[in-house]
Design an enzyme around this catalytic site. Structure first.
Site, mmCIF file in Angstrom:
data_model
loop_
_atom_site.group_PDB
_atom_site.id
_atom_site.type_symbol
_atom_site.label_atom_id
_atom_site.label_comp_id
_atom_site.label_asym_id
_atom_site.label_seq_id
_atom_site.Cartn_x
_atom_site.Cartn_y
_atom_site.Cartn_z
ATOM 1 N N TRP A 102 0.817 -1.214 0.000
ATOM 2 C CA TRP A 102 0.000 0.000 0.000
ATOM 3 C C TRP A 102 0.844 1.255 0.000
ATOM 4 O O TRP A 102 0.462 2.276 -0.566
ATOM 5 C CB TRP A 102 -1.019 -0.031 1.150
ATOM 6 C CG TRP A 102 -1.981 -1.165 0.970
ATOM 7 C CD1 TRP A 102 -2.053 -2.311 1.725
ATOM 8 C CD2 TRP A 102 -2.965 -1.314 -0.069
ATOM 9 N NE1 TRP A 102 -3.013 -3.144 1.219
ATOM 10 C CE2 TRP A 102 -3.593 -2.565 0.124
ATOM 11 C CE3 TRP A 102 -3.378 -0.518 -1.135
ATOM 12 C CZ2 TRP A 102 -4.607 -3.035 -0.704
ATOM 13 C CZ3 TRP A 102 -4.392 -0.979 -1.979
ATOM 14 C CH2 TRP A 102 -4.994 -2.224 -1.748
ATOM 15 N N ASP A 176 -0.989 6.657 6.514
ATOM 16 C CA ASP A 176 -2.094 5.776 6.152
ATOM 17 C C ASP A 176 -2.217 4.759 7.290
ATOM 18 O O ASP A 176 -1.347 3.913 7.468
ATOM 19 C CB ASP A 176 -1.768 5.075 4.823
ATOM 20 C CG ASP A 176 -2.799 4.009 4.452
ATOM 21 O OD1 ASP A 176 -3.780 3.830 5.195
ATOM 22 O OD2 ASP A 176 -2.612 3.355 3.400
ATOM 23 N N LYS A 200 -11.788 -1.927 8.267
ATOM 24 C CA LYS A 200 -11.030 -2.915 9.032
ATOM 25 C C LYS A 200 -11.352 -2.809 10.522
ATOM 26 O O LYS A 200 -11.871 -3.720 11.112
ATOM 27 C CB LYS A 200 -9.543 -2.768 8.764
ATOM 28 C CG LYS A 200 -9.229 -3.098 7.290
ATOM 29 C CD LYS A 200 -7.954 -2.486 6.844
ATOM 30 C CE LYS A 200 -7.797 -2.392 5.354
ATOM 31 N NZ LYS A 200 -7.927 -3.603 4.586
HETATM 32 C C1 LIG Z 1 -2.915 0.000 4.609
HETATM 33 C C2 LIG Z 1 -3.909 0.093 3.494
HETATM 34 N N1 LIG Z 1 -3.977 1.218 2.758
HETATM 35 C C3 LIG Z 1 -4.846 1.348 1.747
HETATM 36 C C4 LIG Z 1 -5.720 0.335 1.401
HETATM 37 C C5 LIG Z 1 -6.675 0.537 0.264
HETATM 38 O O1 LIG Z 1 -7.899 0.824 0.805
HETATM 39 P P1 LIG Z 1 -9.200 1.098 -0.076
HETATM 40 O O2 LIG Z 1 -9.600 -0.213 -0.664
HETATM 41 O O3 LIG Z 1 -10.157 1.627 0.953
HETATM 42 O O4 LIG Z 1 -8.875 2.108 -1.109
HETATM 43 C C6 LIG Z 1 -5.702 -0.841 2.150
HETATM 44 C C7 LIG Z 1 -6.638 -1.939 1.815
HETATM 45 O O5 LIG Z 1 -6.541 -3.032 2.288
HETATM 46 C C8 LIG Z 1 -4.774 -0.968 3.210
HETATM 47 O O6 LIG Z 1 -4.715 -2.092 3.931
#
Ligand SMILES: Cc1ncc(COP(=O)(O)O)c(C=O)c1O
Length: 366
Positions: A102, A176, A200
């Site tokens: 991510w 994030d 989550k």
């Molecule tokens: C740490 C992290 N950042 C970003 C995301 C992406 O999230 P989204 O699907 O809400 O865009 C995730 C998805 O699992 C994640 O675990």
């Protein structure tokens, strides 16, 4: 059917009391004869819930007057673009700490959002195409003139987590926290901005929580569309346009559950206990349950491990499912087993899994 034990990585299990409350109120909330989904977002009833959710977040996290708490949409992925759009301009630079899938996605979006901006990798723990640790402070090559530093506090796929904030001097730290937001009381004052997809730890997908320093929200660029500015959400109490009302209502229910449980200190205690149980089961049989992750960086939210071979991993997942435990398949990038132990998962759920692991290994030696 009886409820299963849900170890999904996200969308993930929600606390049963939060869902039961929604079930009881689904067709008639507060004696209004309507579902919350049918209420205007400008009406008193919805506004009360919206403000309660924000107040609960502020109270649980201890957010001071320095930061706004916002509800946005577009997933954490939209934030990957929105952060640089608001704060970067061509010629300016930002530092990215890369600790997993991510963070890489965030890194890739930045130059697309702001062509001409300089995007630096301050550190990367990618080795052999995988990420098994968190970088030390000494490894970080930070630019004191960077516009911000971006990090990912928990690496959902690779199962590593930061247990401290990196020292970034005066440069705003943007995190994030999608997969470990509210796992404990974070020191909000150390972050210029935190963002987290709700699906989550705090609610259903469709809601993104942003905690942002007030001066930073106002300082964002004005030459980007109004809907992408943090300032727009800050000035309108996240009611500039129609918010995801049902999602925010459910976030309220989850936060009320967290408060009843004893708030973030109680959740931290639960999460640490779950980690002790699960990593204890892994470490008891290290030749069978193989943890690829540096011990100091072991995530308390996503616990990853391998079995002696892929056939056994498949059997493990199938038999766990028969025993009422779902969501154990590792991400397709890494394979193996991933146990997501977000806030709604109880220590008893993890004890059930640990007992299953012990029994499975005894019966299935290669
Ligand atoms: C740490 C992290 N950042 C970003 C995301 C992406 O999230 P989204 O699907 O809400 O865009 C995730 C998805 O699992 C994640 O675990």
């Amino acid at each position: 059917m009886e409820r299963v034990i849900n170890f999904n990585a996200g969308p993930a299990g929600l606390p049963l009391p939060a869902l039961e409350r929604a079930k009881n109120e689904l067709t008639d909330i507060g004696g209004s004869g309507m579902s919350i989904m049918e209420h205007s977002h400008r009406g008193k009833l919805y506004e009360g819930i919206h403000n309660e959710a924000i107040a609960l977040l502020r109270e649980l996290l201890g957010v001071g007057d320095t930061h706004h708490v916002l509800f946005m949409q577009g997933g954490a992925s939209q934030q990957f673009a929105q952060v640089p759009m608001n704060f970067l301009t061509p010629g300016k630079s930002a530092d990215y700490i890369i600790t997993g899938h991510w963070s890489e996605r965030a890194l890739e979006e930045a130059p697309l959002a702001v062509p001409g901006a300089k995007i630096n990798v301050a550190a990367s723990t990618k080795q052999d195409k995988t990420f098994t640790r968190i970088p030390s402070q000494a490894e970080l090559e930070l630019d004191p003139n960077a516009t911000y530093v971006h990090m990912t506090t928990n690496n959902t796929i690779y199962g590593t987590q930061w247990f401290h904030e990196p020292e970034v001097g005066k440069v705003p730290l943007i995190a994030d926290m999608s997969s470990d937001f509210l796992w404990r009381k974070h020191d909000v004052s150390k972050y210029a901005m935190i963002y987290a997809g709700a699906q989550k730890n705090i609610g259903p997908s469709g809601v993104v929580v942003v905690v942002i320093r007030k001066d930073l929200a106002l300082a964002g660029r004005k030459d980007i569309p109004v809907i992408f500015r943090y300032e727009t959400f800050a000035k309108n109490n996240s009611l500039f346009n129609t918010p995801p009302t049902f999602g925010i209502y459910l976030v309220r229910n989850v936060l009320a559950w967290a408060k009843d449980l004893g708030g973030l200190p109680a959740l931290e205690q639960r999460n640490r206990e779950k980690g002790r149980i699960l990593y204890g089961a892994i470490d008891a049989e290290p030749d069978y349950f193989r943890s690829p992750v540096d011990k100091a960086a072991r995530s308390l939210m996503n616990v990853v491990f391998r079995l002696p071979n892929e056939a056994l991993e498949e059997k493990f997942i199938k038999e766990a499912e028969k025993a009422g435990m779902v969501g154990l398949k590792g991400h397709r990038n890494v394979g193996g087993i991933r146990v997501s132990t977000y806030n709604a998962v109880s220590p008893d759920d993890v004890k059930t899994l640990a007992a299953f692991m012990k029994e499975f290994s005894a019966k299935n030696r290669p």
